[in-house]
Design an enzyme around this catalytic site. Structure first.
Site, PDB file in Angstrom:
ATOM      1  N   ASN A   9       3.445  -0.480 -13.717  1.00  0.00           N
ATOM      2  CA  ASN A   9       3.095   0.931 -14.093  1.00  0.00           C
ATOM      3  C   ASN A   9       4.126   1.803 -13.104  1.00  0.00           C
ATOM      4  O   ASN A   9       3.932   1.886 -11.955  1.00  0.00           O
ATOM      5  CB  ASN A   9       1.741   1.212 -13.771  1.00  0.00           C
ATOM      6  N   TRP A  10       5.022   2.274 -13.875  1.00  0.00           N
ATOM      7  CA  TRP A  10       6.030   3.048 -12.903  1.00  0.00           C
ATOM      8  C   TRP A  10       5.718   4.494 -12.802  1.00  0.00           C
ATOM      9  O   TRP A  10       6.338   5.218 -11.938  1.00  0.00           O
ATOM     10  CB  TRP A  10       7.471   3.305 -13.806  1.00  0.00           C
ATOM     11  N   LYS A  11       4.663   4.730 -13.164  1.00  0.00           N
ATOM     12  CA  LYS A  11       4.194   6.300 -13.095  1.00  0.00           C
ATOM     13  C   LYS A  11       5.069   7.292 -13.253  1.00  0.00           C
ATOM     14  O   LYS A  11       5.893   7.079 -13.852  1.00  0.00           O
ATOM     15  CB  LYS A  11       3.549   6.404 -11.818  1.00  0.00           C
ATOM     16  N   HIS A  95      -6.455   5.138 -16.660  1.00  0.00           N
ATOM     17  CA  HIS A  95      -5.971   5.017 -15.389  1.00  0.00           C
ATOM     18  C   HIS A  95      -6.672   5.843 -14.500  1.00  0.00           C
ATOM     19  O   HIS A  95      -6.840   7.127 -14.829  1.00  0.00           O
ATOM     20  CB  HIS A  95      -4.446   5.216 -15.162  1.00  0.00           C
ATOM     21  N   GLU A  97      -5.727   7.575 -11.945  1.00  0.00           N
ATOM     22  CA  GLU A  97      -5.041   8.965 -11.910  1.00  0.00           C
ATOM     23  C   GLU A  97      -5.224  10.066 -12.914  1.00  0.00           C
ATOM     24  O   GLU A  97      -5.329  11.348 -12.690  1.00  0.00           O
ATOM     25  CB  GLU A  97      -3.473   8.801 -11.782  1.00  0.00           C
ATOM     26  N   GLU A 167      -9.224  -1.750 -11.341  1.00  0.00           N
ATOM     27  CA  GLU A 167      -8.447  -1.197 -10.112  1.00  0.00           C
ATOM     28  C   GLU A 167      -9.254  -0.161  -9.463  1.00  0.00           C
ATOM     29  O   GLU A 167      -9.700   0.867  -9.740  1.00  0.00           O
ATOM     30  CB  GLU A 167      -7.427  -0.289 -10.741  1.00  0.00           C
ATOM     31  N   GLY A 173      -2.162   2.741  -4.425  1.00  0.00           N
ATOM     32  CA  GLY A 173      -1.102   3.345  -3.795  1.00  0.00           C
ATOM     33  C   GLY A 173      -1.259   3.714  -2.480  1.00  0.00           C
ATOM     34  O   GLY A 173      -0.834   4.389  -1.531  1.00  0.00           O
ATOM     35  N   SER A 212      -2.377  -1.924  -4.851  1.00  0.00           N
ATOM     36  CA  SER A 212      -1.596  -2.314  -3.620  1.00  0.00           C
ATOM     37  C   SER A 212      -1.298  -3.863  -3.762  1.00  0.00           C
ATOM     38  O   SER A 212      -1.275  -4.489  -2.795  1.00  0.00           O
ATOM     39  CB  SER A 212      -2.389  -1.912  -2.408  1.00  0.00           C
TER      40      SER A 212
HETATM   41  P1  PGA Z   1      -0.050   0.428  -6.624  1.00  0.00           P
HETATM   42  O1  PGA Z   1      -0.780   1.030  -8.179  1.00  0.00           O
HETATM   43  O2  PGA Z   1      -0.056  -1.039  -7.047  1.00  0.00           O
HETATM   44  O3  PGA Z   1       0.716   1.500  -6.190  1.00  0.00           O
HETATM   45  O4  PGA Z   1      -1.519   0.510  -5.785  1.00  0.00           O
HETATM   46  C1  PGA Z   1      -1.438   0.264  -9.085  1.00  0.00           C
HETATM   47  C2  PGA Z   1      -2.039   1.216 -10.300  1.00  0.00           C
HETATM   48  O5  PGA Z   1      -1.963   2.383 -10.129  1.00  0.00           O
HETATM   49  O6  PGA Z   1      -1.688   0.611 -11.361  1.00  0.00           O
END
Ligand code: PGA
Length: 248
Positions: A9-11, A95, A97, A167, A173, A212
């Site tokens: 997931n490159w966001k 997700h 976010e 998650e 993150g 992470s």
């Molecule tokens: P991260 O993000 O690996 O940077 O913790 C995971 C995600 O948001 O899918």
């Protein structure tokens, strides 16, 4: 045997140039590797570019979000039919976010899940608790509510056409990874919850961990019996690191 699945997931990161070298690195690093299904999730605007670059490789691409509506006057949104139209196979829904920064409720996430299925996309349903909820012993309750809202919308059978990503919000993150045991505990809970409604499906569904994950800890997490792979954020922005994670 459940197939392994790893997503990147490159966001909201990257540029045409960055993405081009990232994809090149992944294609080279994963040439001939077929032990897992690998999917990258660029921003919408880069999807056609990534699609072109990936043609001929075994890596899939998907979108990070999708509208809950089918079409019409929804400025700024991207529909499931548009994603299907350009050849997307996967889409992230729910997700954390999206839930926490943009206020998406479980109901909205369920509608997005349903839209994805209607257009033959595979939704990757992200569920997980915040630190506050974990500390208040509400992990199972939160995960259950997120999962059951989707099941209520589309029916348990339809879950079979998705991937579930557990998650924990506190691990995304932050550099704070769940321990392999913590991940296993929730994955097993999710699988048992599904088994109560559909045993065969619970056995088949891919449940991946995100939060992470990096090359240094992927193997020990992926070794857990109910963990079928991972959804990788930060570490998927470096080709070598991501390739190493996939090979774990
Ligand atoms: P991260 O993000 O690996 O940077 O913790 C995971 C995600 O948001 O899918």
């Amino acid at each position: 045997m459940r197939r392994r699945w790893v997503g990147g997931n490159w966001k909201m990161n990257g540029s045409l140039e960055d993405i081009s070298s990232l994809v090149d690195g992944m294609i080279t690093g994963l040439a001939g590797f077929e032990d897992a299904e690998v999917v990258v999730f660029p921003s919408f605007v880069y999807l056609p570019k990534v699609k072109g670059q990936l043609s001929g490789s075994k890596i899939f691409f998907g979108a990070q979000n999708v509208s809950q509506f089918d079409h019409g006057a929804y400025t700024g949104e991207v529909s499931a039919s548009m994603l299907a139209d350009i050849g997307c196979k996967f889409v992230l829904v729910g997700h954390s976010e999206r839930r926490h920064v943009y206020g998406e409720t479980s109901e909205v996430v369920a509608e997005k899940f349903s839209q994805a299925l209607s257009h033959r996309l595979t939704p990757v349903l992200c569920i997980g608790e915040t630190l506050e909820q974990r500390e208040a012993n509400q992990t199972e309750q939160v995960v259950l509510e997120q999962l059951n809202t989707v099941i209520g919308e589309v029916g348990v059978e339809s879950l079979g056409r998705s991937v579930i990503a557990y998650e924990p919000v506190w691990a995304i993150g932050t550099g704070l990874t769940a321990t392999p045991e913590q991940a296993q505990e929730v994955h097993s809970f999710i699988r048992k919850t599904i088994a109560l409604q559909h045993e065969a499906l619970a056995d088949e569904i891919q449940i991946v961990y995100g939060g992470s994950v990096k090359a240094a800890n992927a193997a020990e997490i992926f070794e857990m019996p109910d963990v079928d792979g991972g959804l990788i954020g930060g570490a998927s922005l470096k080709a070598n690191e991501f390739v190493e994670i996939v090979k774990s």
